[in-house]
Design a protein around this motif. Structure first.
Motif, PDB file in Angstrom:
ATOM      1  N   GLY A   1     -64.034 -40.863 -17.528  1.00 45.22           N
ATOM      2  CA  GLY A   1     -62.992 -41.853 -17.281  1.00 45.22           C
ATOM      3  C   GLY A   1     -63.316 -42.776 -16.125  1.00 45.22           C
ATOM      4  N   ASP A   2     -64.569 -42.810 -15.711  1.00 43.48           N
ATOM      5  CA  ASP A   2     -64.998 -43.563 -14.534  1.00 43.48           C
ATOM      6  C   ASP A   2     -65.897 -44.734 -14.947  1.00 43.48           C
ATOM      7  N   GLY A   3     -65.540 -45.930 -14.517  1.00 44.75           N
ATOM      8  CA  GLY A   3     -66.301 -47.119 -14.876  1.00 44.75           C
ATOM      9  C   GLY A   3     -67.731 -47.109 -14.394  1.00 44.75           C
ATOM     10  N   SER A   4     -67.966 -46.654 -13.167  1.00 46.43           N
ATOM     11  CA  SER A   4     -69.340 -46.649 -12.646  1.00 46.43           C
ATOM     12  C   SER A   4     -70.208 -45.639 -13.389  1.00 46.43           C
ATOM     13  N   GLU A   5     -69.622 -44.515 -13.780  1.00 44.14           N
ATOM     14  CA  GLU A   5     -70.345 -43.520 -14.578  1.00 44.14           C
ATOM     15  C   GLU A   5     -70.674 -44.101 -15.957  1.00 44.14           C
TER      16      GLU A   5
ATOM     17  N   VAL B   1     -62.857 -45.261 -24.841  1.00 40.81           N
ATOM     18  CA  VAL B   1     -61.430 -45.301 -24.526  1.00 40.81           C
ATOM     19  C   VAL B   1     -61.288 -45.629 -23.049  1.00 40.81           C
ATOM     20  N   MET B   2     -60.124 -46.120 -22.696  1.00 42.97           N
ATOM     21  CA  MET B   2     -59.736 -46.460 -21.328  1.00 42.97           C
ATOM     22  C   MET B   2     -60.175 -47.867 -20.935  1.00 42.97           C
ATOM     23  N   SER B   3     -59.211 -48.636 -20.524  1.00 41.06           N
ATOM     24  CA  SER B   3     -59.455 -50.015 -20.119  1.00 41.06           C
ATOM     25  C   SER B   3     -60.418 -50.125 -18.952  1.00 41.06           C
ATOM     26  N   SER B   4     -60.315 -49.207 -17.989  1.00 42.37           N
ATOM     27  CA  SER B   4     -61.189 -49.284 -16.811  1.00 42.37           C
ATOM     28  C   SER B   4     -62.657 -49.130 -17.202  1.00 42.37           C
ATOM     29  N   VAL B   5     -62.923 -48.256 -18.149  1.00 46.28           N
ATOM     30  CA  VAL B   5     -64.293 -48.070 -18.641  1.00 46.28           C
ATOM     31  C   VAL B   5     -64.735 -49.316 -19.388  1.00 46.28           C
ATOM     32  N   GLY B   6     -63.873 -49.824 -20.252  1.00 50.24           N
ATOM     33  CA  GLY B   6     -64.202 -51.015 -21.021  1.00 50.24           C
ATOM     34  C   GLY B   6     -64.493 -52.229 -20.151  1.00 50.24           C
TER      35      GLY B   6
ATOM     36  N   LEU C   1     -68.406 -53.280 -29.110  1.00 53.50           N
ATOM     37  CA  LEU C   1     -67.680 -52.209 -28.430  1.00 53.50           C
ATOM     38  C   LEU C   1     -66.336 -52.054 -29.112  1.00 53.50           C
ATOM     39  N   PHE C   2     -66.068 -50.867 -29.647  1.00 53.21           N
ATOM     40  CA  PHE C   2     -64.786 -50.525 -30.240  1.00 53.21           C
ATOM     41  C   PHE C   2     -64.084 -49.623 -29.248  1.00 53.21           C
ATOM     42  N   ILE C   3     -62.943 -50.115 -28.702  1.00 55.84           N
ATOM     43  CA  ILE C   3     -62.312 -49.389 -27.598  1.00 55.84           C
ATOM     44  C   ILE C   3     -60.810 -49.266 -27.800  1.00 55.84           C
ATOM     45  N   VAL C   4     -60.294 -48.119 -27.389  1.00 62.38           N
ATOM     46  CA  VAL C   4     -58.861 -47.918 -27.304  1.00 62.38           C
ATOM     47  C   VAL C   4     -58.506 -48.140 -25.836  1.00 62.38           C
ATOM     48  N   GLY C   5     -57.856 -49.258 -25.568  1.00 64.12           N
ATOM     49  CA  GLY C   5     -57.493 -49.607 -24.200  1.00 64.12           C
ATOM     50  C   GLY C   5     -56.310 -50.557 -24.204  1.00 64.12           C
TER      51      GLY C   5
ATOM     52  N   THR D   1     -64.764 -62.908 -25.373  1.00 61.21           N
ATOM     53  CA  THR D   1     -65.827 -62.041 -25.880  1.00 61.21           C
ATOM     54  C   THR D   1     -65.831 -62.059 -27.398  1.00 61.21           C
ATOM     55  N   SER D   2     -66.994 -61.882 -27.950  1.00 60.05           N
ATOM     56  CA  SER D   2     -67.132 -61.742 -29.398  1.00 60.05           C
ATOM     57  C   SER D   2     -67.563 -60.322 -29.755  1.00 60.05           C
ATOM     58  N   TYR D   3     -67.692 -59.462 -28.765  1.00 66.51           N
ATOM     59  CA  TYR D   3     -68.267 -58.135 -28.995  1.00 66.51           C
ATOM     60  C   TYR D   3     -67.338 -56.981 -28.679  1.00 66.51           C
ATOM     61  N   VAL D   4     -66.163 -57.237 -28.150  1.00 65.91           N
ATOM     62  CA  VAL D   4     -65.233 -56.165 -27.811  1.00 65.91           C
ATOM     63  C   VAL D   4     -64.057 -56.213 -28.785  1.00 65.91           C
ATOM     64  N   PHE D   5     -63.786 -55.070 -29.425  1.00 65.54           N
ATOM     65  CA  PHE D   5     -62.709 -54.950 -30.378  1.00 65.54           C
ATOM     66  C   PHE D   5     -61.775 -53.841 -29.918  1.00 65.54           C
ATOM     67  N   ARG D   6     -60.491 -54.182 -29.796  1.00 67.75           N
ATOM     68  CA  ARG D   6     -59.529 -53.240 -29.236  1.00 67.75           C
ATOM     69  C   ARG D   6     -58.457 -52.932 -30.267  1.00 67.75           C
TER      70      ARG D   6
END
Length: 135
Positions: free
Chosen positions: A74-78, A98-103, A117-121, A130-135
């Motif tokens: 759950g950590d963006g830097s990680e 998942v998680m907006s901070s990671v995205g 990138l397919f993300i739940v956020g 962006t053309s590459y992030v799908f939420r």
């Protein structure tokens, strides 16, 4: 149920990207919080991905698609470290997270490398400019 259909659609999309390629395996990075405070979300997403991979969809050759489960904690830097490491090993077809901070942390890397990138956020900025992030 909605998540299951999303993952099935994702794998159909990925399968169509690999049909004309050689016999080498392609990877999808599942960047999930598998440990830590948000582990519940990551574990549920992992179950959904595994269920989609087990679904009986004959149009997808799962032998050519490898899902690499990574623990973002759950950590963006990680997450940035993990994405950079996976990019050094080869270009993944897509990233699931998942998680907006990671995205938000990995969005510039996703854009630069043109990887979907397919993300739940919840953050609407995830999909801005962006053309590459799908939420």
């Amino acid at each position: 149920m909605k998540k299951i259909f999303m993952f099935i659609a994702l794998f159909i999309f990925i399968s169509s990207c690999t049909k004309n390629n050689n016999n080498s395996s392609k990877s999808v990075v599942a960047l999930l919080p598998l440990t830590g405070n948000a582990a519940f979300f990551g574990q549920e997403e992992k179950k959904g991905i595994e269920l989609a991979m087990q679904a009986n969809i004959t149009s997808i050759n799962y032998d050519k698609i490898k899902v690499i489960f990574e623990d973002s904690k759950g950590d963006g830097s990680e997450a940035v470290k993990i994405i950079n490491r996976n990019l050094s090993l080869g270009d993944p077809l897509a990233v699931i997270s998942v998680m907006s901070s990671v995205g938000m942390a990995i969005k510039p890397i996703i854009e630069k490398n043109k990887i979907p990138l397919f993300i739940v956020g919840a953050n609407p900025d995830l999909t801005n400019n962006t053309s590459y992030v799908f939420r």
